[in-house]
Design a protein around this motif. Structure first.
Motif, PDB file in Angstrom:
ATOM      1  N   ASN A  31     -18.537  42.050 -52.649  1.00  0.00           N
ATOM      2  CA  ASN A  31     -18.890  42.749 -51.418  1.00  0.00           C
ATOM      3  C   ASN A  31     -20.320  42.393 -51.061  1.00  0.00           C
ATOM      4  OD1 ASN A  31     -16.529  44.591 -50.725  1.00  0.00           O
ATOM      5  ND2 ASN A  31     -16.906  45.198 -52.836  1.00  0.00           N
ATOM      6  N   TRP A  32     -20.634  42.508 -49.792  1.00  0.00           N
ATOM      7  CA  TRP A  32     -21.970  42.183 -49.285  1.00  0.00           C
ATOM      8  C   TRP A  32     -22.517  43.374 -48.521  1.00  0.00           C
ATOM      9  CZ3 TRP A  32     -24.263  37.332 -50.139  1.00  0.00           C
ATOM     10  CH2 TRP A  32     -23.422  36.386 -50.751  1.00  0.00           C
ATOM     11  N   HIS A  33     -23.791  43.619 -48.730  1.00  0.00           N
ATOM     12  CA  HIS A  33     -24.481  44.721 -48.059  1.00  0.00           C
ATOM     13  C   HIS A  33     -25.426  44.133 -47.013  1.00  0.00           C
ATOM     14  CE1 HIS A  33     -23.255  47.981 -50.870  1.00  0.00           C
ATOM     15  NE2 HIS A  33     -23.112  46.956 -51.693  1.00  0.00           N
ATOM     16  N   LEU A  34     -25.234  44.529 -45.771  1.00  0.00           N
ATOM     17  CA  LEU A  34     -26.083  44.089 -44.666  1.00  0.00           C
ATOM     18  C   LEU A  34     -27.013  45.240 -44.307  1.00  0.00           C
ATOM     19  CD1 LEU A  34     -23.693  42.040 -44.583  1.00  0.00           C
ATOM     20  CD2 LEU A  34     -23.988  41.966 -42.105  1.00  0.00           C
ATOM     21  N   LEU A  35     -28.301  45.020 -44.494  1.00  0.00           N
ATOM     22  CA  LEU A  35     -29.299  46.044 -44.211  1.00  0.00           C
ATOM     23  C   LEU A  35     -30.270  45.502 -43.167  1.00  0.00           C
ATOM     24  CD1 LEU A  35     -28.935  46.058 -47.664  1.00  0.00           C
ATOM     25  CD2 LEU A  35     -30.034  48.235 -47.227  1.00  0.00           C
TER      26      LEU A  35
ATOM     27  N   LYS B  13     -21.341  47.654 -45.326  1.00  0.00           N
ATOM     28  CA  LYS B  13     -20.792  46.991 -46.507  1.00  0.00           C
ATOM     29  C   LYS B  13     -19.510  46.288 -46.088  1.00  0.00           C
ATOM     30  CE  LYS B  13     -18.747  47.990 -51.040  1.00  0.00           C
ATOM     31  NZ  LYS B  13     -18.375  49.067 -51.995  1.00  0.00           N
ATOM     32  N   VAL B  14     -19.451  44.971 -46.301  1.00  0.00           N
ATOM     33  CA  VAL B  14     -18.321  44.175 -45.832  1.00  0.00           C
ATOM     34  C   VAL B  14     -17.868  43.245 -46.947  1.00  0.00           C
ATOM     35  CG1 VAL B  14     -18.963  44.272 -43.405  1.00  0.00           C
ATOM     36  CG2 VAL B  14     -19.877  42.453 -44.825  1.00  0.00           C
ATOM     37  N   SER B  15     -16.649  42.775 -46.809  1.00  0.00           N
ATOM     38  CA  SER B  15     -16.095  41.728 -47.665  1.00  0.00           C
ATOM     39  C   SER B  15     -15.935  40.487 -46.807  1.00  0.00           C
ATOM     40  CB  SER B  15     -14.747  42.154 -48.252  1.00  0.00           C
ATOM     41  OG  SER B  15     -14.189  41.121 -49.022  1.00  0.00           O
ATOM     42  N   LEU B  16     -16.606  39.417 -47.159  1.00  0.00           N
ATOM     43  CA  LEU B  16     -16.685  38.225 -46.312  1.00  0.00           C
ATOM     44  C   LEU B  16     -15.530  37.270 -46.600  1.00  0.00           C
ATOM     45  CD1 LEU B  16     -20.529  37.553 -46.332  1.00  0.00           C
ATOM     46  CD2 LEU B  16     -19.173  38.934 -44.767  1.00  0.00           C
ATOM     47  N   VAL B  17     -14.307  37.779 -46.531  1.00  0.00           N
ATOM     48  CA  VAL B  17     -13.137  36.910 -46.718  1.00  0.00           C
ATOM     49  C   VAL B  17     -12.978  35.984 -45.523  1.00  0.00           C
ATOM     50  CG1 VAL B  17     -10.660  36.886 -47.127  1.00  0.00           C
ATOM     51  CG2 VAL B  17     -12.055  38.706 -48.091  1.00  0.00           C
ATOM     52  N   GLU B  18     -13.118  36.529 -44.323  1.00  0.00           N
ATOM     53  CA  GLU B  18     -13.001  35.723 -43.115  1.00  0.00           C
ATOM     54  C   GLU B  18     -14.106  34.679 -43.050  1.00  0.00           C
ATOM     55  OE1 GLU B  18     -10.952  35.166 -39.299  1.00  0.00           O
ATOM     56  OE2 GLU B  18     -10.489  36.284 -41.104  1.00  0.00           O
ATOM     57  N   ALA B  19     -15.322  35.045 -43.449  1.00  0.00           N
ATOM     58  CA  ALA B  19     -16.436  34.104 -43.421  1.00  0.00           C
ATOM     59  C   ALA B  19     -16.198  32.939 -44.379  1.00  0.00           C
ATOM     60  CB  ALA B  19     -17.740  34.829 -43.773  1.00  0.00           C
TER      61      ALA B  19
ATOM     62  N   VAL C 126     -20.002  40.684 -37.644  1.00  0.00           N
ATOM     63  CA  VAL C 126     -20.275  42.050 -38.077  1.00  0.00           C
ATOM     64  C   VAL C 126     -21.309  42.634 -37.122  1.00  0.00           C
ATOM     65  CG1 VAL C 126     -21.070  43.529 -39.943  1.00  0.00           C
ATOM     66  CG2 VAL C 126     -19.785  41.457 -40.471  1.00  0.00           C
ATOM     67  N   GLU C 127     -21.080  43.828 -36.638  1.00  0.00           N
ATOM     68  CA  GLU C 127     -21.992  44.475 -35.700  1.00  0.00           C
ATOM     69  C   GLU C 127     -22.689  45.644 -36.389  1.00  0.00           C
ATOM     70  OE1 GLU C 127     -19.858  45.569 -32.233  1.00  0.00           O
ATOM     71  OE2 GLU C 127     -19.612  43.506 -31.507  1.00  0.00           O
ATOM     72  N   LEU C 128     -24.002  45.681 -36.224  1.00  0.00           N
ATOM     73  CA  LEU C 128     -24.830  46.762 -36.749  1.00  0.00           C
ATOM     74  C   LEU C 128     -25.443  47.512 -35.569  1.00  0.00           C
ATOM     75  CD1 LEU C 128     -26.689  44.843 -39.611  1.00  0.00           C
ATOM     76  CD2 LEU C 128     -24.671  46.281 -39.828  1.00  0.00           C
ATOM     77  N   LEU C 129     -25.213  48.799 -35.488  1.00  0.00           N
ATOM     78  CA  LEU C 129     -25.733  49.628 -34.403  1.00  0.00           C
ATOM     79  C   LEU C 129     -26.890  50.469 -34.915  1.00  0.00           C
ATOM     80  CD1 LEU C 129     -22.380  50.858 -32.806  1.00  0.00           C
ATOM     81  CD2 LEU C 129     -23.762  48.874 -32.155  1.00  0.00           C
TER      82      LEU C 129
END
Length: 792
Positions: free
Chosen positions: A517-521, A535-541, A627-630
């Motif tokens: 898993n990857w954490h985008l901060l 927190k995302v799983s970069l399977v598509e990436a 991935v969108e961060l608001l």
């Protein structure tokens, strides 16, 4: 009075029905989406897996879950056989079927069938006792029922040779439950009440009482969340990595962990093991005076980080697995508490959030926390050296002695090892004291390490500027590549686009399997604030990165242009990257691998998308995983934000993307300008919809007029001009009707275009200065830097 008796055959049918209601849906679930072994993708090939897929297919076929499923179906088959055996008693008495004659057969045919069956089942012809019993109970009774007129008439009318029969009610329970013994009846009643009513009621009550202790998708206890949020060992604003374990072990799951007397000797051995690896804990009385269960959990965690799994006593192995299973779930809850919005700005804390993700990396790879601390003065160079050493120390079988030997060969970072050819890599690892099997495991780890590539942009939907209080959207595009993508045979297990499977991390020192898993901060380092987190799983990436590796070079080339790099240097770097990409494709597809469905090899070794001529690419594939961060815009001014992309499984794979965001002060003039533009867009949309309705009506009138004959058109040709004026009046009347609806009156189209281009319009609207508008262009976009944060 009707007598109730048990029926073993009915009970077998009842049990088979209930069992089938469970087995059929469970089998469908397992075959479609419930297979745990099939729900992950391993981005690595190790050992025997590189030689073929037959062994992997056999292991998947005979996995534990499949064996359990086969055993359940075998039990179902046994029940079905038992039902077929016992259901013979339930068949009604049918003399025609017993003798094997058709209904309405004559007496001669019945006697002939009786003589034939007598030769087979009569006691004088067949000494078998079963044959004798069948002949006496069935064949003889059937012959008498069909040869006697009264019996045959009773059978045809009432279904039985003896006439009407009393109703026999059978209950779907075993026969032995309905015994007439007075001593057994109370026990049966007690058993039915206890196991049929009281036991289910007690289980439901226990579940409802205990389920209230847990909350959240991770099933963490509520007391744990309260400890993490407000207690002596809670998550704090400036908490560093070395303080994270103290908070982690103060969970109610570890406090309630039983510590029986049988573990006393094992705990003493574990204590000596911890003091040998961490001598600084000898004088810390506060560490040893805690609750026994908390101390045990902390020592097991330290033993795991020091890679002492084989030296942990067998009596504590189950507790070790429990600690390693619960730690990732607890760390997920800790980071949620760290990023909670707090006054006055309404943002979370950056320092503990980053430290918690780093702790996830240490737990995944069994890396000591002390290995990530910079030695000497805390400077940027010391921190970079500490990160580089920690990245090497995460490799399996690596220690300080191996690092010293590799340093003599000028190998100081992970990149240095990955750049070595396979032969030189094997020689370097063997010279460092690693055997062939250890060197192969290290090579597998190096090939598995992911490299994430990113493009980011901050914007407000429908607006050119970012003002205070706006909800800003940070749109992040991600690609993931690995050296293992070029391994022969990897395309057979490469992740597919749109797949829901998770990617299994390569954690050879962790006995508990873990998914990547990857954490985008999105953080503001100057104010220690976390603006947004995901927190995302970069399977598509990774799927896009495998099928379109040339996109990485294209993104980096765009990054060189955006950062203002020298044109000649940018061209040289782009040329070298293009050659490297061509080498990757040659090495990948020369081994029998085929290009992915989204790629093909073009002229001169270029790789282009299917259906393109080489100049353009598919827009959906171009973006990678989005991935969108608001977040809410901070105060007015220029802000140097950072997008941290951190892995929870590997050390040294994190990326830091700088983002420059300019926030405009929220004034009345700016707000009125936005309102005016919104009204203009709404009016433009309304006019466009009216024009579409008018065009539809005109087309219907034209189709109706086209049905007139030629004579009618000649007769009315003189009046055609007059009718056109009426038609103009009709169009004007439509405009008049639209004004009566109360909509705002619009000006000429030129004025509307001017309003759209002007930053502020309406009553008293003041436009931004030209210099400010020029500065606002392009400052809200972040482009990937050519180097990693770990390399800095």
């Amino acid at each position: 009075m009707v007598e109730h008796t048990g029926s073993t055959s009915l009970f077998a049918i009842f049990a088979l029905s209930l069992y089938s209601l469970f087995l059929f849906p469970f089998t469908i679930y397992r075959l479609t989406c419930g297979a745990s072994e099939e729900s992950v993708v391993q981005p690595y090939l190790q050992g025997k897996q590189k030689k073929g897929t037959v062994d992997r297919a056999i292991r998947k076929l005979f996995s534990k879950s499949n064996l359990v499923l086969i055993a359940l179906w075998l039990l179902w088959a046994v029940l079905l056989w038992y039902v077929n055996v016992t259901s013979k008693d339930l068949k009604p008495f049918d003399p025609f079927e017993i003798l094997g004659v058709e209904r309405g057969a004559s007496t001669a045919e019945i006697k002939k069938a009786y003589r034939q069956m007598s030769l087979q089942y009569h006691p004088d012809k067949n000494p078998d006792p079963k044959a004798h019993a069948y002949f006496a109970e069935y064949i003889t009774k059937a012959y008498q029922a069909l040869t006697d007129e009264v019996s045959r008439k009773n059978y045809e009318v009432h279904g039985h040779p003896d006439g009407p029969q009393a109703m026999n009610v059978g209950v779907a329970l075993p026969t032995w439950l309905f015994t007439k013994d007075s001593k057994v009846a109370p026990l049966m009643l007690l058993g039915l009440v206890g196991f049929g009513i009281l036991l289910p009621l007690g289980v439901v009550s226990w579940y409802m009482l205990n389920s209230n202790r847990y909350s959240g998708p991770n099933g963490v206890m509520q007391e744990t969340l309260s400890f993490y949020y407000a207690s002596k060992y809670s998550v704090k604003e400036a908490q560093s990595l070395v303080r994270i374990p103290e908070t982690l072990v103060c969970a109610m799951e570890f406090i309630t962990l039983p510590t029986p007397s049988e573990q006393t000797a094992g705990l003493e051995e574990l204590r000596k093991l911890i003091l040998r690896d961490n001598p600084d804990l000898k004088d810390k009385n506060a560490f040893w005076k805690r609750r026994a269960s908390v101390l045990k959990a902390h020592m097991l965690l330290l033993a795991h980080l020091d890679r002492e799994h084989d030296n942990i006593p067998p009596s504590l192995q189950a507790d070790l697995r429990f600690v390693l299973t619960k730690s990732p779930l607890l760390l997920d809850e800790m980071i949620k508490i760290a990023i909670m919005p707090r006054p006055p700005a309404g943002y979370g804390w950056m320092t503990p959030a980053v430290a918690i993700v780093e702790m996830m990396q240490c737990v995944s790879q069994a890396l000591s926390v002390s290995a990530r601390k910079p030695t000497g003065s805390v400077s940027a160079k010391a921190a970079a050296n500490a990160d580089g050493m920690a990245a090497l120390m995460q490799l399996p079988h690596f220690n300080l002695d191996v690092l010293k030997k590799l340093k003599k060969r000028r190998v100081q970072t992970i990149k240095d090892l990955q750049d070595l050819p396979p032969t030189e890599l094997g020689e370097a690892l063997c010279s460092a004291g690693l055997g062939d099997a250890m060197a192969e495991e290290v090579a597998t780890f190096l090939a598995t390490l992911p490299a994430v590539h990113c493009r980011a942009e901050c914007e407000v939907t429908g607006e050119e500027d970012i003002m205070e209080g706006d909800v800003v959207k940070c749109r992040v595009q991600l690609l993931v590549t690995r050296p293992s993508h070029n391994t022969p045979g990897f395309e057979q297990q490469a992740p597919a686009r749109g797949s829901s499977k998770a990617i299994r991390a390569f954690t050879p020192n962790n006995p508990v399997p873990k998914d990547e898993n990857w954490h985008l901060l999105l953080v503001d380092a100057s104010s220690n604030a976390v603006l947004s987190w995901n927190k995302v799983s970069l399977v598509e990436a990774e799927a896009v990165g495998f099928s379109r590796p040339e996109l990485v070079e294209e993104w980096e080339r765009q990054g060189d242009v955006a950062t203002g790099a020298d044109k000649k240097d940018a061209i040289d770097r782009a040329r070298s990257r293009a050659l490297a990409t061509a080498d990757k494709f040659i090495s990948r597809y020369s081994n029998g691998a085929r290009p992915g469905p989204a790629t093909r090899v073009g002229p001169k070794g270029a790789v282009v998308a299917d259906g393109d001529g080489g100049s353009g690419t598919d827009a959906e594939v171009e973006t990678g995983q989005v991935v969108e961060l608001l977040f809410h815009a901070p105060r007015a001014g220029k802000h140097e934000l950072q997008l941290l992309i951190m892995s929870d499984s590997y050390v040294g794979c994190d990326r830091t993307i700088p983002l420059r965001v300019r926030v405009v002060p929220l004034t009345r003039a700016m707000q009125e300008g936005r309102d005016a533009r919104s009204q203009a867009k709404a009016k433009e949309w309304a006019h466009s919809s009216d024009e579409e309705d008018g065009n539809k009506g005109e087309s219907r009138r034209r189709r109706k007029g086209a049905a007139d004959g030629d004579a009618a058109s000649d007769a009315g040709s003189a009046a055609g001009d007059g009718d056109s004026d009426d038609g103009d009046e009709d169009v004007n009347s439509d405009d008049y009707d639209s004004e009566e609806t109360g909509e705002l009156e619009s000006g000429p189209e030129d004025e509307e275009d001017d309003d759209d281009d002007t930053p502020a319009a309406g009553k008293g609207g003041n436009a931004l200065p030209a210099a400010a508008a020029k500065d606002s262009e392009g400052i809200n976009k972040g482009v990937e830097e050519p180097s990693d944060s770990s390399d800095d």
